[in-house]
Design a protein around this motif. Structure first.
Motif, PDB file in Angstrom:
ATOM      1  N   GLN A 290       0.811  -1.218   0.000  1.00  0.00           N
ATOM      2  CA  GLN A 290       0.000   0.000   0.000  1.00  0.00           C
ATOM      3  C   GLN A 290       0.846   1.271   0.000  1.00  0.00           C
ATOM      4  OE1 GLN A 290      -0.983  -2.766   2.247  1.00  0.00           O
ATOM      5  NE2 GLN A 290      -2.012  -3.244   0.316  1.00  0.00           N
ATOM      6  N   ALA A 291       2.146   1.137   0.145  1.00  0.00           N
ATOM      7  CA  ALA A 291       3.028   2.303   0.156  1.00  0.00           C
ATOM      8  C   ALA A 291       4.464   1.860  -0.094  1.00  0.00           C
ATOM      9  CB  ALA A 291       2.937   3.054   1.486  1.00  0.00           C
ATOM     10  N   VAL A 292       5.302   2.804  -0.492  1.00  0.00           N
ATOM     11  CA  VAL A 292       6.745   2.594  -0.614  1.00  0.00           C
ATOM     12  C   VAL A 292       7.425   3.657   0.236  1.00  0.00           C
ATOM     13  CG1 VAL A 292       8.743   2.524  -2.158  1.00  0.00           C
ATOM     14  CG2 VAL A 292       6.509   1.696  -2.969  1.00  0.00           C
ATOM     15  N   VAL A 293       8.406   3.255   1.026  1.00  0.00           N
ATOM     16  CA  VAL A 293       9.188   4.201   1.823  1.00  0.00           C
ATOM     17  C   VAL A 293      10.665   3.882   1.628  1.00  0.00           C
ATOM     18  CG1 VAL A 293       9.639   5.211   4.082  1.00  0.00           C
ATOM     19  CG2 VAL A 293       7.348   4.320   3.558  1.00  0.00           C
TER      20      VAL A 293
ATOM     21  N   ILE B 284       0.331   3.944  -6.099  1.00  0.00           N
ATOM     22  CA  ILE B 284       0.805   3.671  -4.737  1.00  0.00           C
ATOM     23  C   ILE B 284       1.672   4.841  -4.282  1.00  0.00           C
ATOM     24  CG2 ILE B 284       2.255   2.144  -3.333  1.00  0.00           C
ATOM     25  CD1 ILE B 284       1.474  -0.118  -5.291  1.00  0.00           C
ATOM     26  N   PRO B 285       1.429   5.414  -3.101  1.00  0.00           N
ATOM     27  CA  PRO B 285       2.247   6.551  -2.650  1.00  0.00           C
ATOM     28  C   PRO B 285       3.701   6.146  -2.417  1.00  0.00           C
ATOM     29  CG  PRO B 285       0.817   5.781  -0.881  1.00  0.00           C
ATOM     30  CD  PRO B 285       0.378   5.063  -2.126  1.00  0.00           C
ATOM     31  N   PHE B 286       4.601   6.993  -2.909  1.00  0.00           N
ATOM     32  CA  PHE B 286       6.038   6.801  -2.736  1.00  0.00           C
ATOM     33  C   PHE B 286       6.539   7.883  -1.784  1.00  0.00           C
ATOM     34  CE2 PHE B 286      10.439   7.736  -3.707  1.00  0.00           C
ATOM     35  CZ  PHE B 286      11.022   6.482  -3.806  1.00  0.00           C
ATOM     36  N   TYR B 287       7.084   7.470  -0.652  1.00  0.00           N
ATOM     37  CA  TYR B 287       7.554   8.400   0.367  1.00  0.00           C
ATOM     38  C   TYR B 287       9.073   8.296   0.523  1.00  0.00           C
ATOM     39  CZ  TYR B 287       2.617   8.209   1.892  1.00  0.00           C
ATOM     40  OH  TYR B 287       1.248   8.246   1.955  1.00  0.00           O
ATOM     41  N   VAL B 288       9.694   9.406   0.873  1.00  0.00           N
ATOM     42  CA  VAL B 288      11.117   9.451   1.209  1.00  0.00           C
ATOM     43  C   VAL B 288      11.247   9.897   2.661  1.00  0.00           C
ATOM     44  CG1 VAL B 288      13.287  10.671   0.812  1.00  0.00           C
ATOM     45  CG2 VAL B 288      11.929   9.876  -1.139  1.00  0.00           C
ATOM     46  N   ALA B 289      12.095   9.217   3.415  1.00  0.00           N
ATOM     47  CA  ALA B 289      12.369   9.581   4.802  1.00  0.00           C
ATOM     48  C   ALA B 289      13.825  10.022   4.916  1.00  0.00           C
ATOM     49  CB  ALA B 289      12.103   8.393   5.735  1.00  0.00           C
TER      50      ALA B 289
ATOM     51  N   THR C 240      15.390  10.312  -8.106  1.00  0.00           N
ATOM     52  CA  THR C 240      13.938  10.241  -8.277  1.00  0.00           C
ATOM     53  C   THR C 240      13.377  11.652  -8.331  1.00  0.00           C
ATOM     54  OG1 THR C 240      13.780   8.110  -7.133  1.00  0.00           O
ATOM     55  CG2 THR C 240      11.787   9.469  -7.207  1.00  0.00           C
ATOM     56  N   ASP C 241      12.625  11.951  -9.379  1.00  0.00           N
ATOM     57  CA  ASP C 241      12.044  13.284  -9.564  1.00  0.00           C
ATOM     58  C   ASP C 241      11.049  13.598  -8.448  1.00  0.00           C
ATOM     59  OD1 ASP C 241      13.444  13.281 -11.968  1.00  0.00           O
ATOM     60  OD2 ASP C 241      11.709  12.590 -13.117  1.00  0.00           O
ATOM     61  N   ALA C 242      11.035  14.839  -8.020  1.00  0.00           N
ATOM     62  CA  ALA C 242      10.122  15.268  -6.954  1.00  0.00           C
ATOM     63  C   ALA C 242       8.674  14.966  -7.312  1.00  0.00           C
ATOM     64  CB  ALA C 242      10.302  16.763  -6.690  1.00  0.00           C
ATOM     65  N   ALA C 243       8.341  15.012  -8.601  1.00  0.00           N
ATOM     66  CA  ALA C 243       6.957  14.762  -9.026  1.00  0.00           C
ATOM     67  C   ALA C 243       6.505  13.345  -8.705  1.00  0.00           C
ATOM     68  CB  ALA C 243       6.818  15.029 -10.520  1.00  0.00           C
ATOM     69  N   LEU C 244       7.454  12.435  -8.506  1.00  0.00           N
ATOM     70  CA  LEU C 244       7.124  11.043  -8.182  1.00  0.00           C
ATOM     71  C   LEU C 244       7.009  10.803  -6.684  1.00  0.00           C
ATOM     72  CD1 LEU C 244       9.504   9.222 -10.693  1.00  0.00           C
ATOM     73  CD2 LEU C 244       7.028   9.518 -10.910  1.00  0.00           C
ATOM     74  N   ILE C 245       7.390  11.801  -5.886  1.00  0.00           N
ATOM     75  CA  ILE C 245       7.427  11.645  -4.429  1.00  0.00           C
ATOM     76  C   ILE C 245       6.191  12.293  -3.821  1.00  0.00           C
ATOM     77  CG2 ILE C 245       8.763  12.100  -2.341  1.00  0.00           C
ATOM     78  CD1 ILE C 245      11.247  12.408  -4.162  1.00  0.00           C
ATOM     79  N   GLN C 246       5.379  11.514  -3.151  1.00  0.00           N
ATOM     80  CA  GLN C 246       4.155  12.069  -2.576  1.00  0.00           C
ATOM     81  C   GLN C 246       4.451  12.918  -1.350  1.00  0.00           C
ATOM     82  OE1 GLN C 246       0.660   9.829  -2.849  1.00  0.00           O
ATOM     83  NE2 GLN C 246      -0.249  10.552  -0.947  1.00  0.00           N
ATOM     84  N   ALA C 247       5.455  12.517  -0.570  1.00  0.00           N
ATOM     85  CA  ALA C 247       5.806  13.288   0.627  1.00  0.00           C
ATOM     86  C   ALA C 247       7.201  12.909   1.071  1.00  0.00           C
ATOM     87  CB  ALA C 247       4.802  13.039   1.755  1.00  0.00           C
ATOM     88  N   ILE C 248       7.855  13.830   1.772  1.00  0.00           N
ATOM     89  CA  ILE C 248       9.148  13.567   2.401  1.00  0.00           C
ATOM     90  C   ILE C 248       8.968  13.701   3.910  1.00  0.00           C
ATOM     91  CG2 ILE C 248      11.564  14.256   2.619  1.00  0.00           C
ATOM     92  CD1 ILE C 248      11.420  15.407  -0.195  1.00  0.00           C
ATOM     93  N   PHE C 249       9.360  12.670   4.644  1.00  0.00           N
ATOM     94  CA  PHE C 249       9.300  12.697   6.107  1.00  0.00           C
ATOM     95  C   PHE C 249      10.624  13.242   6.633  1.00  0.00           C
ATOM     96  CE2 PHE C 249       6.912   8.443   5.449  1.00  0.00           C
ATOM     97  CZ  PHE C 249       5.762   9.102   5.056  1.00  0.00           C
ATOM     98  N   THR C 250      10.580  14.326   7.385  1.00  0.00           N
ATOM     99  CA  THR C 250      11.773  14.849   8.046  1.00  0.00           C
ATOM    100  C   THR C 250      11.534  14.875   9.551  1.00  0.00           C
ATOM    101  OG1 THR C 250      11.237  17.217   8.231  1.00  0.00           O
ATOM    102  CG2 THR C 250      11.954  16.417   6.069  1.00  0.00           C
ATOM    103  N   GLU C 251      12.582  15.179  10.303  1.00  0.00           N
ATOM    104  CA  GLU C 251      12.427  15.263  11.755  1.00  0.00           C
ATOM    105  C   GLU C 251      11.573  16.448  12.171  1.00  0.00           C
ATOM    106  OE1 GLU C 251      16.281  17.602  11.016  1.00  0.00           O
ATOM    107  OE2 GLU C 251      15.043  16.064  10.053  1.00  0.00           O
ATOM    108  N   ARG C 252      11.333  17.385  11.227  1.00  0.00           N
ATOM    109  CA  ARG C 252      10.524  18.570  11.527  1.00  0.00           C
ATOM    110  C   ARG C 252       9.065  18.425  11.097  1.00  0.00           C
ATOM    111  NH1 ARG C 252      14.436  23.635   9.773  1.00  0.00           N
ATOM    112  NH2 ARG C 252      16.173  23.124  11.182  1.00  0.00           N
ATOM    113  N   GLY C 253       8.778  17.429  10.298  1.00  0.00           N
ATOM    114  CA  GLY C 253       7.425  17.245   9.815  1.00  0.00           C
ATOM    115  C   GLY C 253       7.423  16.735   8.391  1.00  0.00           C
TER     116      GLY C 253
END
Length: 361
Positions: free
Chosen positions: A240-243, A273-278, A327-340
């Motif tokens: 259901q997701a990629v991280v 499927i949402p693709f997330y970067v942490a 990976t192009d930003a357009a393919l990334i649904q969200a980026i998880f950082t320590e700030r949010g």
């Protein structure tokens, strides 16, 4: 290798003793069959450990480099301040040559240089001790960052989700619980049932050797697959997701990560499927407007033609072996950082979240 009690797993890297001590780390080239720690008591050993992937993962490389600075300058602690400053510059320049893509390496080295420059009255011996304190702060901050990223990302996963990940962005890649894997650990700690599909990550199999091993130590249900199976797994509705993690993120959100990540992100987009970067804010490089300017490390042909010591290609085969892709930003649904969470991933939102803390070389 038999399963290890998680409480018995040593930290990926840690400083032993005071200024005359050493940097101790897990030799990740031996996993999963052998869990062995090695001690680095010279800057040359730290350089080799980074280059040979004994320590790897952008945050862990940054922490190792900070401690490597201490190892490189302490021989100049009894000399003049000019001699010490020259040794510091030589050490930082040398460590920066170990690997080109992970921005945390350069971020940590710049921070150590700036810290030394902010103490012009300190004697060499005093500054050596102060630099060790600064390296320990970088170490501590990295562990806190991992925990914060985990909490942020876990909020976007639902109970019962299966998630795919690529390469290793766990505790072995950081000083703490990792970036992408910290999301899974935090979700599990919150009572969510999470299953992880692990790409083996050719050619060096960091997913198979490291991520699968880490998840098993933490009792997270994990299924290992070949990289080429990811699309079929998605089509079958198994995830259901990629991280994933990242080694450098440009100002617009384009993210460099282990080779194969771009393919996974493209497949995720095709399957809805949402693709997330942490990644921590220290992984952002605002000096680069987009990912086309991120330097991509190319590694030895033998990693492909003679993987783990066995020849699997004809003699003199022509090889292209980039260690990372973008990976192009357009393919990334969200980026998880320590700030949010950065969502949507745009230049404006990156700068709002990251601000002046990012590398701006």
């Amino acid at each position: 290798m038999a399963t290890t009690n998680p409480t018995d797993i040593p930290r990926t890297l840690s400083w032993q003793g005071e200024t005359t001590g050493c940097l101790r780390m897990i030799d990740q080239t031996l996993l999963p069959m052998e869990l062995r720690e090695i001690d680095c008591d010279s800057v040359e050993q730290v350089w080799e450990a980074i280059r040979a992937l004994r320590v790897r993962g952008a945050p862990a490389i940054g922490v190792a480099a900070a401690y490597g600075v201490v190892l490189g300058v302490r021989s100049a602690a009894s000399g003049s301040r000019d001699e010490f400053d020259a040794a510091l510059d030589k050490t930082a320049t040398y460590l920066a040559s170990s690997r080109p893509t992970a921005v945390n390496l350069f971020w940590a080295l710049d921070r150590m240089r700036q810290f030394a420059g902010g103490h012009p009255e300190a004697s060499p011996s005093e500054l050596t001790a102060l630099l060790l304190d600064e390296a320990r702060r970088i170490d501590d901050e990295d562990r806190a960052m991992c925990a914060a990223i985990g909490r942020v990302g876990a909020e976007l996963l639902s109970d019962g989700d299966a998630v795919l990940t690529h390469c290793n962005a766990g505790g072995l890649a950081t000083a703490g619980d990792g970036t992408a894997l910290s999301v899974f650990f935090a979700a599990a700690a919150a009572g969510k049932k999470i299953e992880v599909y692990v790409d083996e990550t050719r050619p060096l199999l960091q997913g198979a050797r490291l991520t699968q091993w880490e998840l098993m130590q933490r009792n997270i249900p994990a299924t290992l697959i070949c990289d080429s199976m990811a699309g079929w797994v998605m089509k079958q509705g198994r995830v259901q997701a990629v991280v994933t993690g990242a080694d450098r993120i440009a100002a617009n959100g384009d993210a460099a990560n282990k080779i194969g990540t771009y393919s996974v992100a493209t497949l995720a987009k095709a399957h809805g499927i949402p693709f997330y970067v942490a990644a921590p804010t220290s992984t952002f490089d605002l000096a680069l407007p987009d990912g086309s300017q991120i330097p991509i490390e190319e590694r030895a042909a033998e990693e492909i033609t003679h993987g783990f010591g066995r020849q699997t290609a004809p003699d003199n085969a022509q090889v292209f072996n980039p260690a990372f892709d973008v990976t192009d930003a357009a393919l990334i649904q969200a980026i998880f950082t320590e700030r949010g969470v950065i969502r949507p991933v745009t230049t404006e939102n990156v700068r709002k979240m990251v601000g002046s803390s990012a590398a701006d070389n």
